[in-house]
Motif scaffolding. Structure first.
Motif, PDB file in Angstrom:
ATOM      1  N   THR A 180      -9.544  -1.673   0.812  1.00  0.00           N
ATOM      2  CA  THR A 180      -9.446  -1.051  -0.511  1.00  0.00           C
ATOM      3  C   THR A 180      -7.991  -0.976  -0.953  1.00  0.00           C
ATOM      4  O   THR A 180      -7.643  -1.272  -2.095  1.00  0.00           O
ATOM      5  N   ARG A 181      -7.122  -0.572  -0.042  1.00  0.00           N
ATOM      6  CA  ARG A 181      -5.695  -0.489  -0.350  1.00  0.00           C
ATOM      7  C   ARG A 181      -5.159  -1.852  -0.767  1.00  0.00           C
ATOM      8  O   ARG A 181      -4.406  -1.971  -1.731  1.00  0.00           O
ATOM      9  N   GLU A 182      -5.600  -2.869  -0.057  1.00  0.00           N
ATOM     10  CA  GLU A 182      -5.133  -4.227  -0.344  1.00  0.00           C
ATOM     11  C   GLU A 182      -5.634  -4.697  -1.719  1.00  0.00           C
ATOM     12  O   GLU A 182      -4.906  -5.362  -2.457  1.00  0.00           O
ATOM     13  N   CYS A 183      -6.889  -4.314  -2.051  1.00  0.00           N
ATOM     14  CA  CYS A 183      -7.437  -4.711  -3.352  1.00  0.00           C
ATOM     15  C   CYS A 183      -6.742  -3.960  -4.479  1.00  0.00           C
ATOM     16  O   CYS A 183      -6.633  -4.451  -5.598  1.00  0.00           O
ATOM     17  N   THR A 203     -12.379  -0.183   5.981  1.00  0.00           N
ATOM     18  CA  THR A 203     -12.632  -0.180   4.537  1.00  0.00           C
ATOM     19  C   THR A 203     -11.416   0.335   3.770  1.00  0.00           C
ATOM     20  O   THR A 203     -11.082  -0.189   2.710  1.00  0.00           O
ATOM     21  N   ALA A 204     -10.780   1.369   4.313  1.00  0.00           N
ATOM     22  CA  ALA A 204      -9.616   1.937   3.621  1.00  0.00           C
ATOM     23  C   ALA A 204      -8.507   0.895   3.477  1.00  0.00           C
ATOM     24  O   ALA A 204      -7.840   0.818   2.435  1.00  0.00           O
TER      25      ALA A 204
END
Lengths: 210, 210
Positions: B112-115, B108-109
């Motif tokens: 999220t970083r990519e988003c 998930t991290a």
């Protein structure tokens, strides 16, 4: 010749460089040497201003919190307005602020990182920033929904507000990618802020499911 | 003696180690040497399996997307249910899944970083994962709200859903800190999932502000 102003400037550059690096790589992924180098400063000036990496992390985080909070005088002014109007202004301004940020804004990134994976500094951030901020929002939302700020539905509504503002404010390129045109659709009449306020008040009011 | 299974195991360990490191430090903060070391593998086996750091990043990201998506057979089953019921099940299961995750969950991290800060891989993530996922959610929400999946209010509701599930599912310690007791309050009758679904349907229905 080192003046007081030079010294302040160096301190600021160190916080700025540290914030960028910590936001990108986390506390453990960064050395004081990296920070001094990125700030174009000497290790000895870093030691003079901050002594430890922990102290520098603390300063960067608090600087980020400061920049991200609603200033006290704005809070006082907002509390004098009709609460629904205050909420709308808050939402509109927050969306505008977030949208000004580029992805390279380390302040929001650092706070988000801290909220996601708390470090030894989380308690300090929470006391200084998160708890007062959520209390303030609960106060406004509670007034708008005719409930006490301590009510659990009001608390739920506060987190709903923060969640929606961050998502719609910070993840624009993601929204453009999965829902092209959405942003333009909500632009007139500050429709996005209006929809968010509508949902937040609905969150505070709805007692049906519990 | 290197068997096919050993080779697969090494490949898996490299993806796992790479995912952890990329999620923590970003693409630029990690070297192939760091990854090989963390995976307890040799640089030559890393080269054998992935050739470049880019290829390894791509694999780790796709692995993360796979784990985070609703599987196709579950999608088909959900589409056969009453759409409001399907939405409730989706919300309940997503909250449960998120809550099982520890903060060390790199999958998930990394997404999220990519988003938040898209890399050269964002287009691939978006095509493979984000766009189909939001289309599926728009399909369900649109049916529940009697609107086409392409409707902008339905699209707004999709992002509202994702935003609330992530916030309430992943940021528990933050919620405990700023609103102690909220989690327990919403526990009976899956109250949190019910409230989220209520808001999402309200988001899809509300046309007043635009």
């Amino acid at each position: 010749m080192g003046t007081l102003r030079d010294s302040e400037r160096t301190r600021g550059k160190l916080i700025e460089a540290a914030g960028h690096l910590f936001a990108e790589k986390g506390f453990n992924g960064v050395t004081v040497r990296d920070i001094a180098k990125a700030a174009n400063a000497s290790l000895s000036s870093l030691n003079y201003h901050f002594r430890t990496k922990e102290a520098l992390y603390h300063e960067a985080l608090m600087d980020a919190c400061q920049a991200d909070s609603v200033p006290d005088k704005d809070k006082a002014a907002l509390l004098k307005l009709d609460p629904k109007e205050a909420l709308f202004i808050l939402a509109k301004e927050a969306l505008k602020e977030y949208r000004k940020q580029t992805t390279s804004n380390w302040r929001t990134a650092l706070i988000t990182r801290e909220c996601r994976e708390p470090s030894h500094e989380f308690k300090a951030v929470s006391e200084k920033h998160l708890t007062p901020e959520t209390h303030f929002l609960a106060e406004i939302i509670g007034r708008a929904a005719n409930k006490p700020a301590t009510d659990y539905h009001v608390r739920f509504a506060v987190i709903t507000l923060i969640s929606l503002l961050e998502t719609f404010g910070l993840y624009r390129h993601l929204i453009d990618e999965v829902s092209p045109g959405l942003d333009d659709f909500f632009k007139p009449k500050d429709g996005l802020a209006q929809h968010i306020v509508h949902l937040v008040l609905e969150a505070a009011r709805n007692d049906t499911a519990t």
